[in-house]
Each structure stands twice: as C-alpha cells, then as structure tokens.
Design a protein around this motif. Structure first.
Motif, PDB file in Angstrom:
ATOM      1  N   SER A  18      -0.167   9.701   9.863  1.00 32.07           N
ATOM      2  CA  SER A  18       0.104   8.530   9.026  1.00 32.07           C
ATOM      3  C   SER A  18      -1.123   8.198   8.196  1.00 32.07           C
ATOM      4  N   ARG A  19      -0.855   7.517   7.123  1.00 31.81           N
ATOM      5  CA  ARG A  19      -1.914   7.064   6.240  1.00 31.81           C
ATOM      6  C   ARG A  19      -1.404   5.806   5.554  1.00 31.81           C
ATOM      7  N   PRO A  46       0.821  -1.207   0.000  1.00 27.08           N
ATOM      8  CA  PRO A  46       0.000   0.000   0.000  1.00 27.08           C
ATOM      9  C   PRO A  46       0.856   1.259   0.000  1.00 27.08           C
ATOM     10  N   LEU A  47       0.369   2.279  -0.630  1.00 26.05           N
ATOM     11  CA  LEU A  47       1.059   3.562  -0.665  1.00 26.05           C
ATOM     12  C   LEU A  47       0.509   4.447   0.437  1.00 26.05           C
ATOM     13  N   GLY A  48       1.367   5.130   1.127  1.00 27.03           N
ATOM     14  CA  GLY A  48       0.943   6.016   2.205  1.00 27.03           C
ATOM     15  C   GLY A  48       2.145   6.749   2.769  1.00 27.03           C
ATOM     16  N   PHE A  49       2.053   7.181   4.018  1.00 28.52           N
ATOM     17  CA  PHE A  49       3.158   7.917   4.637  1.00 28.52           C
ATOM     18  C   PHE A  49       3.063   7.821   6.156  1.00 28.52           C
ATOM     19  N   THR A  50       4.169   8.138   6.801  1.00 25.44           N
ATOM     20  CA  THR A  50       4.235   8.312   8.245  1.00 25.44           C
ATOM     21  C   THR A  50       5.095   9.538   8.510  1.00 25.44           C
ATOM     22  N   THR A  51       4.632  10.430   9.388  1.00 18.99           N
ATOM     23  CA  THR A  51       5.408  11.611   9.780  1.00 18.99           C
ATOM     24  C   THR A  51       5.689  11.525  11.276  1.00 18.99           C
ATOM     25  N   VAL A  52       6.958  11.681  11.620  1.00 17.22           N
ATOM     26  CA  VAL A  52       7.417  11.570  13.004  1.00 17.22           C
ATOM     27  C   VAL A  52       8.078  12.878  13.412  1.00 17.22           C
ATOM     28  N   VAL A  53       7.814  13.328  14.639  1.00 22.02           N
ATOM     29  CA  VAL A  53       8.483  14.498  15.205  1.00 22.02           C
ATOM     30  C   VAL A  53       9.456  14.004  16.271  1.00 22.02           C
ATOM     31  N   THR A  54      10.674  14.549  16.244  1.00 23.50           N
ATOM     32  CA  THR A  54      11.712  14.160  17.200  1.00 23.50           C
ATOM     33  C   THR A  54      12.258  15.418  17.868  1.00 23.50           C
ATOM     34  N   ALA A  55      12.434  15.377  19.189  1.00 21.34           N
ATOM     35  CA  ALA A  55      12.968  16.508  19.952  1.00 21.34           C
ATOM     36  C   ALA A  55      14.414  16.202  20.353  1.00 21.34           C
ATOM     37  N   ASP A  56      15.217  17.244  20.491  1.00 27.39           N
ATOM     38  CA  ASP A  56      16.608  17.056  20.906  1.00 27.39           C
ATOM     39  C   ASP A  56      16.763  16.982  22.420  1.00 27.39           C
ATOM     40  N   GLY A  57      15.679  17.002  23.154  1.00 27.82           N
ATOM     41  CA  GLY A  57      15.703  16.964  24.617  1.00 27.82           C
ATOM     42  C   GLY A  57      14.500  17.710  25.155  1.00 27.82           C
ATOM     43  N   ASP A  58      14.568  18.080  26.424  1.00 21.59           N
ATOM     44  CA  ASP A  58      13.469  18.785  27.076  1.00 21.59           C
ATOM     45  C   ASP A  58      13.351  20.219  26.570  1.00 21.59           C
ATOM     46  N   LEU A  59      12.188  20.829  26.785  1.00 19.78           N
ATOM     47  CA  LEU A  59      12.009  22.258  26.569  1.00 19.78           C
ATOM     48  C   LEU A  59      12.771  22.937  27.702  1.00 19.78           C
ATOM     49  N   ARG A  60      13.793  23.733  27.384  1.00 20.55           N
ATOM     50  CA  ARG A  60      14.725  24.170  28.411  1.00 20.55           C
ATOM     51  C   ARG A  60      15.228  25.596  28.225  1.00 20.55           C
ATOM     52  N   ALA A  61      15.636  26.158  29.366  1.00 24.31           N
ATOM     53  CA  ALA A  61      16.335  27.440  29.418  1.00 24.31           C
ATOM     54  C   ALA A  61      17.488  27.220  30.390  1.00 24.31           C
ATOM     55  N   GLY A  62      18.669  26.940  29.864  1.00 24.91           N
ATOM     56  CA  GLY A  62      19.799  26.586  30.728  1.00 24.91           C
ATOM     57  C   GLY A  62      19.494  25.291  31.456  1.00 24.91           C
ATOM     58  N   ALA A  63      19.596  25.313  32.789  1.00 25.16           N
ATOM     59  CA  ALA A  63      19.322  24.120  33.594  1.00 25.16           C
ATOM     60  C   ALA A  63      17.838  23.952  33.930  1.00 25.16           C
ATOM     61  N   SER A  64      17.026  24.959  33.618  1.00 28.48           N
ATOM     62  CA  SER A  64      15.590  24.886  33.903  1.00 28.48           C
ATOM     63  C   SER A  64      14.857  24.197  32.755  1.00 28.48           C
ATOM     64  N   THR A  65      13.868  23.389  33.096  1.00 32.25           N
ATOM     65  CA  THR A  65      13.061  22.719  32.074  1.00 32.25           C
ATOM     66  C   THR A  65      11.579  22.906  32.370  1.00 32.25           C
ATOM     67  N   ILE A  66      10.763  22.756  31.333  1.00 32.74           N
ATOM     68  CA  ILE A  66       9.315  22.707  31.501  1.00 32.74           C
ATOM     69  C   ILE A  66       8.909  21.269  31.237  1.00 32.74           C
ATOM     70  N   ASP A  67       8.141  20.690  32.145  1.00 40.01           N
ATOM     71  CA  ASP A  67       7.772  19.280  32.067  1.00 40.01           C
ATOM     72  C   ASP A  67       6.924  18.973  30.842  1.00 40.01           C
ATOM     73  N   ALA A  68       7.140  17.792  30.273  1.00 42.82           N
ATOM     74  CA  ALA A  68       6.294  17.296  29.190  1.00 42.82           C
ATOM     75  C   ALA A  68       4.918  16.962  29.764  1.00 42.82           C
ATOM     76  N   VAL A  69       3.877  17.193  28.981  1.00 42.92           N
ATOM     77  CA  VAL A  69       2.520  16.870  29.418  1.00 42.92           C
ATOM     78  C   VAL A  69       2.452  15.377  29.723  1.00 42.92           C
ATOM     79  N   VAL A 119      -4.733  18.416  14.589  1.00 48.79           N
ATOM     80  CA  VAL A 119      -6.040  18.485  13.956  1.00 48.79           C
ATOM     81  C   VAL A 119      -5.869  17.974  12.532  1.00 48.79           C
ATOM     82  N   GLY A 120      -6.748  17.109  12.096  1.00 44.06           N
ATOM     83  CA  GLY A 120      -6.709  16.593  10.736  1.00 44.06           C
ATOM     84  C   GLY A 120      -7.095  15.125  10.712  1.00 44.06           C
ATOM     85  N   THR A 121      -7.561  14.681   9.573  1.00 39.05           N
ATOM     86  CA  THR A 121      -8.058  13.304   9.481  1.00 39.05           C
ATOM     87  C   THR A 121      -6.950  12.261   9.580  1.00 39.05           C
ATOM     88  N   ASP A 122      -5.721  12.627   9.282  1.00 35.19           N
ATOM     89  CA  ASP A 122      -4.611  11.667   9.330  1.00 35.19           C
ATOM     90  C   ASP A 122      -3.753  11.824  10.584  1.00 35.19           C
TER      91      ASP A 122
END
Length: 101
Positions: free
Chosen positions: A62-63, A1-24, A41-44
């Motif tokens: 993905s689809r 089947p033809l389709g796709f997958t899109t992945v988002v990758t982070a380089d680490g935590d959301l941060r300002a120096g040693a301070s971080t904001i927690d992931a949900v 938002v979106g059907t895929d």
C-alpha cells in the motif's frame, strides 16, 4: 491523497485432496516444520515477516501518496515435515489492486 492498496486472497488452505499444509503461525516459515506463507520485499510492502494468504484477504502492499513507480516482490514459501502427506498441493490466489483517489 492518491495511492493504492493491493490485497491477496486465497480460496482456502494449501491442499491436496483432504490433506492440508498449515499456514505459518509464528512469523517465519521454518525448514522441517509443516507450514507455508509469503514474504515481501519492497518499500511499499505491508509486512516484514512471513504471513499466509487468507480467504478474508491480506494486504501485501500500500501507499498513501502518488509515486511514479512502485514494486513489491512476493515470494511463496513452503516447508514440510516427516508427517506431511505426499501430493500435489494447490491453492487459488487472487491479487486485487485498488487505487485510492
């Protein structure tokens, strides 16, 4: 089947120096709580709640079959609490889309 997958990758935590904001952690970024994540938002879209990008990758769309057009809107969300340290918070986000042939 033809389709796709899109992945988002982070380089680490959301941060300002040693301070971080927690992931949900509870599926919803809530005002007044220190947390961040993305919503889709979106059907895929790959999920319906709020989730945080990770260094191991998070599928956002993905689809499994061909479609002439597809779109998923990604919204970044962040909330702080009274105890959150001030600063310019950063995170490098990479999107990778792979065709499934």
């Amino acid at each position: 089947p033809l389709g796709f997958t899109t992945v988002v990758t982070a380089d680490g935590d959301l941060r300002a120096g040693a301070s971080t904001i927690d992931a949900v952690a509870d599926g919803s970024v809530t005002a007044g709580s220190e947390e961040y994540g993305i919503s889709l938002v979106g059907t895929d879209r790959a999920f319906a709640d709020d989730e945080a990008p990770t260094s191991s990758g998070l599928t956002v769309a993905s689809r499994s079959s061909w479609k002439n057009s597809s779109s998923v809107t990604v919204t970044y969300e962040a909330s702080i609490s009274n105890g959150t340290a001030g600063g310019s918070y950063q995170q490098i986000i990479t999107y990778t889309s792979i065709g499934n042939f």
